[in-house]
Design an enzyme around this catalytic site. Sequence first.
Site, PDB file in Angstrom:
ATOM      1  N   ASP A 174       0.838  -1.197   0.000  1.00 13.65           N
ATOM      2  CA  ASP A 174       0.000   0.000   0.000  1.00 13.65           C
ATOM      3  C   ASP A 174       0.876   1.251   0.000  1.00 13.65           C
ATOM      4  O   ASP A 174       1.602   1.501   0.958  1.00 13.65           O
ATOM      5  CB  ASP A 174      -0.902  -0.008   1.245  1.00 13.65           C
ATOM      6  CG  ASP A 174      -1.876   1.151   1.250  1.00 13.65           C
ATOM      7  OD1 ASP A 174      -2.970   0.990   0.687  1.00 13.65           O
ATOM      8  OD2 ASP A 174      -1.531   2.216   1.799  1.00 13.65           O
ATOM      9  N   TYR A 220       3.225   9.656  -0.095  1.00 11.72           N
ATOM     10  CA  TYR A 220       4.236   8.940   0.697  1.00 11.72           C
ATOM     11  C   TYR A 220       5.641   9.138   0.119  1.00 11.72           C
ATOM     12  O   TYR A 220       6.636   8.789   0.747  1.00 11.72           O
ATOM     13  CB  TYR A 220       3.947   7.438   0.788  1.00 11.72           C
ATOM     14  CG  TYR A 220       2.643   7.055   1.450  1.00 11.72           C
ATOM     15  CD1 TYR A 220       1.842   7.991   2.104  1.00 11.72           C
ATOM     16  CD2 TYR A 220       2.209   5.732   1.423  1.00 11.72           C
ATOM     17  CE1 TYR A 220       0.643   7.621   2.693  1.00 11.72           C
ATOM     18  CE2 TYR A 220       1.009   5.353   2.016  1.00 11.72           C
ATOM     19  CZ  TYR A 220       0.232   6.302   2.637  1.00 11.72           C
ATOM     20  OH  TYR A 220      -0.956   5.921   3.219  1.00 11.72           O
ATOM     21  N   LYS A 244      -2.675   6.131  -4.213  1.00 11.26           N
ATOM     22  CA  LYS A 244      -3.778   7.053  -3.875  1.00 11.26           C
ATOM     23  C   LYS A 244      -3.542   8.428  -4.488  1.00 11.26           C
ATOM     24  O   LYS A 244      -2.394   8.868  -4.603  1.00 11.26           O
ATOM     25  CB  LYS A 244      -3.901   7.192  -2.344  1.00 11.26           C
ATOM     26  CG  LYS A 244      -3.911   5.862  -1.623  1.00 11.26           C
ATOM     27  CD  LYS A 244      -4.117   5.991  -0.127  1.00 11.26           C
ATOM     28  CE  LYS A 244      -3.801   4.663   0.551  1.00 11.26           C
ATOM     29  NZ  LYS A 244      -2.378   4.480   0.889  1.00 11.26           N
ATOM     30  N   HIS A 281      -7.488   9.781  -1.705  1.00 16.22           N
ATOM     31  CA  HIS A 281      -6.830   9.666  -0.393  1.00 16.22           C
ATOM     32  C   HIS A 281      -7.661  10.277   0.739  1.00 16.22           C
ATOM     33  O   HIS A 281      -7.777   9.700   1.812  1.00 16.22           O
ATOM     34  CB  HIS A 281      -5.449  10.324  -0.455  1.00 16.22           C
ATOM     35  CG  HIS A 281      -4.474   9.765   0.515  1.00 16.22           C
ATOM     36  ND1 HIS A 281      -3.133   9.621   0.252  1.00 16.22           N
ATOM     37  CD2 HIS A 281      -4.641   9.301   1.776  1.00 16.22           C
ATOM     38  CE1 HIS A 281      -2.525   9.103   1.299  1.00 16.22           C
ATOM     39  NE2 HIS A 281      -3.418   8.907   2.246  1.00 16.22           N
TER      40      HIS A 281
END
Length: 286
Positions: free
Chosen positions: A48, A53, A78, A111
């Site tokens: 994930d 990120y 996302k 997200h």
Amino acid sequence: MNRPDDKFALADGNFIPCIGFGTYKIEDPGVAYRSVADALEVGYRHIDTAAIYNNEKSVGAAVRDSGIDRKDVFVTTKVWANELGYDRASRAIDASLKRLGMDYVDMCLIHWPANAKNYSDWQAINADTWRALEQAKMDGKVKTIGVSNFLVSHLTSLEENCRILPAVDQIEYHPGCLNADTVGYCKANNILVQAWSPIGRGRLLGDHLLEGIAHKYNKSVAQICIKFALANGVLPLPKSTHKDRMIQNLDVFDFELDWTDIGDIESMEDNRRYGSHPDEQNFCVL
Ligand code: A2P
């Protein structure tokens, strides 16, 4: 579920391995690459990530270099909060694919929802962003589409305005943060709930009740939290940069939690939301 690569069936006909490896806050490219490589080596088949990120490049490289068939690894990304709306979200999906070095992702999520605090037209914005995900699915760039941090109000509004229903809602979920309304709604509507921070960002590890239950099963608190999610039909996404903990977090299939212990965990005070509240966050502002 008996093994980490056992799968939940999704409403759209796809299947998803029942534990995922979370990569939030693993930003350093070397650490991200090593962590995902280790996770795949010890048995995770579900990774994930997210544009925010800042590790999609490393995730893609580690998946490629693992030698595991692409179709046997489930990869989620996302669309971040500054990419809302049809055009931006469409471009964001393409950019994620490029960074991952993949021609498709198994799943893409919005997200965070646009919320009423930040936008009078939050419903239209979420519907527009969702249209980009629907189009990406129809174009074969994304196999499954879903949302993250959507509460019941965001879900019901989206459902009035979409062609394809979200298959997944990824929310904060752990002992002390059960989001019961959202989970109940998702269960009733065949939306799989994924748990981000299933062990409460590590902050539940010293909880006395959980320590007592862990002792009873000769397991760690982290393992109890992960099992608790699975016992409730919720897909946990634990993260760790330590290989021994990655292994431990998959080692949850040789015991079952008694319903009394599940009840005790569910009775914990529901006041431990460690992340942002979807209706309060203000980073979804363009
Ligand atoms: P680390 O990366 O140093 O292992 P969550 O997934 O709920 O957000 O929790 C992640 C946090 O919990 C990270 O700080 C991670 O630290 C820690 N963690 C993950 N698995 C374990 C485990 N089995 N035992 C102890 N700490 C863990």
